[in-house]
Design an enzyme around this catalytic site. Structure first.
Site, PDB file in Angstrom:
ATOM      1  N   SER A   1       0.778  -1.222   0.000  1.00 35.37           N
ATOM      2  CA  SER A   1       0.000   0.000   0.000  1.00 35.37           C
ATOM      3  C   SER A   1       0.819   1.287   0.000  1.00 35.37           C
ATOM      4  O   SER A   1       0.622   2.179   0.829  1.00 35.37           O
ATOM      5  CB  SER A   1      -0.980  -0.012   1.174  1.00 35.37           C
ATOM      6  OG  SER A   1      -2.045   0.802   0.800  1.00 35.37           O
TER       7      SER A   1
ATOM      8  N   ASP B   1      -6.386   0.219   3.643  1.00 34.13           N
ATOM      9  CA  ASP B   1      -5.030   0.744   3.434  1.00 34.13           C
ATOM     10  C   ASP B   1      -4.854   2.088   4.127  1.00 34.13           C
ATOM     11  O   ASP B   1      -3.879   2.319   4.837  1.00 34.13           O
ATOM     12  CB  ASP B   1      -4.746   0.907   1.930  1.00 34.13           C
ATOM     13  CG  ASP B   1      -4.873  -0.400   1.176  1.00 34.13           C
ATOM     14  OD1 ASP B   1      -5.020  -1.448   1.835  1.00 34.13           O
ATOM     15  OD2 ASP B   1      -4.835  -0.374  -0.058  1.00 34.13           O
TER      16      ASP B   1
ATOM     17  N   TYR C   1     -11.445 -11.872  -9.519  1.00 34.02           N
ATOM     18  CA  TYR C   1     -11.876 -11.060  -8.369  1.00 34.02           C
ATOM     19  C   TYR C   1     -13.379 -10.828  -8.411  1.00 34.02           C
ATOM     20  O   TYR C   1     -14.073 -10.987  -7.415  1.00 34.02           O
ATOM     21  CB  TYR C   1     -11.141  -9.718  -8.340  1.00 34.02           C
ATOM     22  CG  TYR C   1      -9.709  -9.848  -7.912  1.00 34.02           C
ATOM     23  CD1 TYR C   1      -9.373 -10.018  -6.574  1.00 34.02           C
ATOM     24  CD2 TYR C   1      -8.694  -9.823  -8.850  1.00 34.02           C
ATOM     25  CE1 TYR C   1      -8.048 -10.156  -6.183  1.00 34.02           C
ATOM     26  CE2 TYR C   1      -7.371  -9.959  -8.474  1.00 34.02           C
ATOM     27  CZ  TYR C   1      -7.055 -10.125  -7.139  1.00 34.02           C
ATOM     28  OH  TYR C   1      -5.750 -10.270  -6.766  1.00 34.02           O
TER      29      TYR C   1
HETATM   30  P1  ADP Z   1       0.480  -0.444  -3.692  1.00 30.85           P
HETATM   31  O1  ADP Z   1      -0.418   0.576  -3.048  1.00 30.85           O
HETATM   32  O2  ADP Z   1       0.117  -1.843  -3.325  1.00 30.85           O
HETATM   33  O3  ADP Z   1       1.920  -0.176  -3.460  1.00 30.85           O
HETATM   34  P2  ADP Z   1      -0.713   0.677  -6.024  1.00 30.85           P
HETATM   35  O4  ADP Z   1      -0.744   0.250  -7.451  1.00 30.85           O
HETATM   36  O5  ADP Z   1      -2.007   0.891  -5.332  1.00 30.85           O
HETATM   37  O6  ADP Z   1       0.224  -0.352  -5.263  1.00 30.85           O
HETATM   38  O7  ADP Z   1       0.064   2.051  -5.905  1.00 30.85           O
HETATM   39  C1  ADP Z   1       1.331   2.223  -6.516  1.00 30.85           C
HETATM   40  C2  ADP Z   1       1.397   3.590  -7.197  1.00 30.85           C
HETATM   41  O8  ADP Z   1       1.514   4.635  -6.202  1.00 30.85           O
HETATM   42  C3  ADP Z   1       2.612   3.751  -8.066  1.00 30.85           C
HETATM   43  O9  ADP Z   1       2.377   3.258  -9.369  1.00 30.85           O
HETATM   44  C4  ADP Z   1       2.811   5.269  -8.077  1.00 30.85           C
HETATM   45  O10 ADP Z   1       1.918   5.888  -8.970  1.00 30.85           O
HETATM   46  C5  ADP Z   1       2.375   5.651  -6.676  1.00 30.85           C
HETATM   47  N1  ADP Z   1       3.531   5.727  -5.771  1.00 30.85           N
HETATM   48  C6  ADP Z   1       3.857   4.873  -4.780  1.00 30.85           C
HETATM   49  N2  ADP Z   1       4.980   5.263  -4.144  1.00 30.85           N
HETATM   50  C7  ADP Z   1       5.386   6.399  -4.750  1.00 30.85           C
HETATM   51  C8  ADP Z   1       6.487   7.302  -4.577  1.00 30.85           C
HETATM   52  N3  ADP Z   1       7.389   7.101  -3.632  1.00 30.85           N
HETATM   53  N4  ADP Z   1       6.574   8.369  -5.411  1.00 30.85           N
HETATM   54  C9  ADP Z   1       5.655   8.557  -6.355  1.00 30.85           C
HETATM   55  N5  ADP Z   1       4.612   7.768  -6.573  1.00 30.85           N
HETATM   56  C10 ADP Z   1       4.466   6.690  -5.807  1.00 30.85           C
HETATM   57 MG    MG Z   2      -2.528   0.721  -3.352  1.00 29.80          MG
END
Ligand code: ADP
Ligand code: MG
Length: 359
Positions: free
Chosen positions: A108, A154, A203
């Site tokens: 998340s 989350d 899902y």
């Molecule tokens: P999760 O929440 O499980 O890690 P998600 O697909 O919901 O996966 O979210 C990931 C997205 O969040 C990335 O593709 C990006 O757009 C954004 N993100 C996450 N961490 C960063 C970061 N450190 N800097 C910029 N964007 C980020």
């Molecule tokens: Mg996410």
């Protein structure tokens, strides 16, 4: 005004699989890793966003109407938009993000990004909201601005996490509680490195089966059904098995909360093992790789239990381990798994940690 900083952690689901859309309950933990936002005010309604590991600075304007770009900036811009809607009046700002959380690993990072943004902006341009409203506002930003239909887990975990506690979320009432986890216990998250190609409908198919089972038992949601009610209601065998997983998960979450309150964390481990078995047999959202990881880690002395964490069909497992044995367990299991599966596991060790707004 000088720079202000906020930190929001990632999270891991500990117990309560696929319970959220069934009006159920779930246990999670906030992690030690997460996203830090360094923010300062800017004049003229300017917005500048940047993030370590992503080239360049994104320039925007507070006055512009939000338009989805499909890129990472949708998360912070979405949060700023929702804050304005909620009555805050943030002026211009610059935020630089630094993350210790892998993207897209099911921990998340998206909620951490949202919550870190919300808390930073509320400190920069003083505005206050009850913590649950902050979690809801961040979810709303993800739902409406990013276009991802996520539940509240989350964001609530990232806001309400507490050191050496699990977060109990009631998805129907949108209430949280924090339940003590003994200090000597830690969380070992091992990503299997394998995401199975889904045919697309898994899902939605699971959701529909859950809703159908609730309809056949004449209850509003599976949250309201007991296992004996399920046993005594005629329904297609597959639908019954799906429902058995979710109804069982809700019961296991309540049992785990009781066990932790009684100071018997071993019981939580046993419930995690039962949860994984139920995923394998009834919900069929596990994979051979996740099963292998669970069987390897639960053989190790110092591991109380383990299960797949999150949606399933690949991704990660979470194990409850004694902190002083965690590193040795991690290296043994990863080595053995890599040899036997041919895949590459990545592991993260964390204690249950504080959320963005510690109680
Ligand atoms: P999760 O929440 O499980 O890690 P998600 O697909 O919901 O996966 O979210 C990931 C997205 O969040 C990335 O593709 C990006 O757009 C954004 N993100 C996450 N961490 C960063 C970061 N450190 N800097 C910029 N964007 C980020
Ligand atoms: Mg996410």
């Amino acid at each position: 005004m000088s720079e202000i900083t906020s930190f929001a952690p990632g999270r891991v689901e500990i117990l309560g699989n696929h319970t959220d859309y069934n009006g159920g309950v779930v246990l999670s933990a906030a992690l030690q890793i997460g996203i830090t936002a360094n923010a300062r005010r800017l004049s003229d309604q300017k917005i500048q966003l940047s993030s370590d590991g992503i080239d360049g600075v994104e320039n925007h304007c507070r006055k512009a109407v939000f338009a989805r770009s499909g890129r990472w900036i949708d998360y912070p811009l979405g949060v700023a938009t929702m804050l304005t809607k909620a009555g805050a009046d943030p002026g211009g700002f610059a935020i630089h993000f630094q993350s210790t959380l892998p993207h897209g690993a099911g921990l998340s990072s998206s909620a951490a990004l949202e919550v870190a943004t919300a808390v930073a902006l509320m400190r920069l341009y003083p505005f206050s909201l009850p913590p649950m409203d902050i979690a809801r506002l961040c979810r709303q930003a993800e739902n409406e601005c990013v276009g991802v239909n996520c539940g509240l887990l989350d964001q609530a975990s990232s806001v309400f996490g507490k050191k050496d506690h699990l977060v109990f979320l009631d998805c129907r009432n949108e209430t949280v509680d924090t339940i003590p986890l003994p200090e000597h216990l830690g969380l070992l998250i091992i990503n299997s490195g394998v995401k199975h190609a889904l045919t697309g409908g898994e899902y939605n198919e699971r959701r529909e089966q859950c809703f159908e089972a609730a309809r056949l038992m004449s209850v509003p949601a599976l949250r309201d059904a007991s296992l004996s009610q399920l046993d005594s209601t005629p329904m297609p065998e597959l639908v019954k098995r799906r429902a058995r997983h979710v109804v069982g998960e809700n019961e296991r979450v309540f049992e785990a909360v009781e066990a932790l309150k009684q100071g018997t964390p071993e019981a939580l481990g046993a419930l995690m093992i039962a949860s994984h078995r139920s995923s394998m047999e009834y919900f069929e959202n596990s994979t051979p790789e996740l099963d292998l990881l669970v069987s390897l880690v639960t053989k190790e002395p110092g591991c109380f239990g383990a299960r797949l964490s999150g949606g399933g069909f690949g991704g990660a497992i979470v194990a409850l381990v004694e902190n002083d044995k965690a590193e040795i367990i991690q290296s043994k299991v990863v080595k053995e798994y890599n040899i036997r599966s041919g895949a590459t596991a990545t592991a993260i060790l964390s204690e249950a940690s504080d959320g963005a707004i510690p109680a």
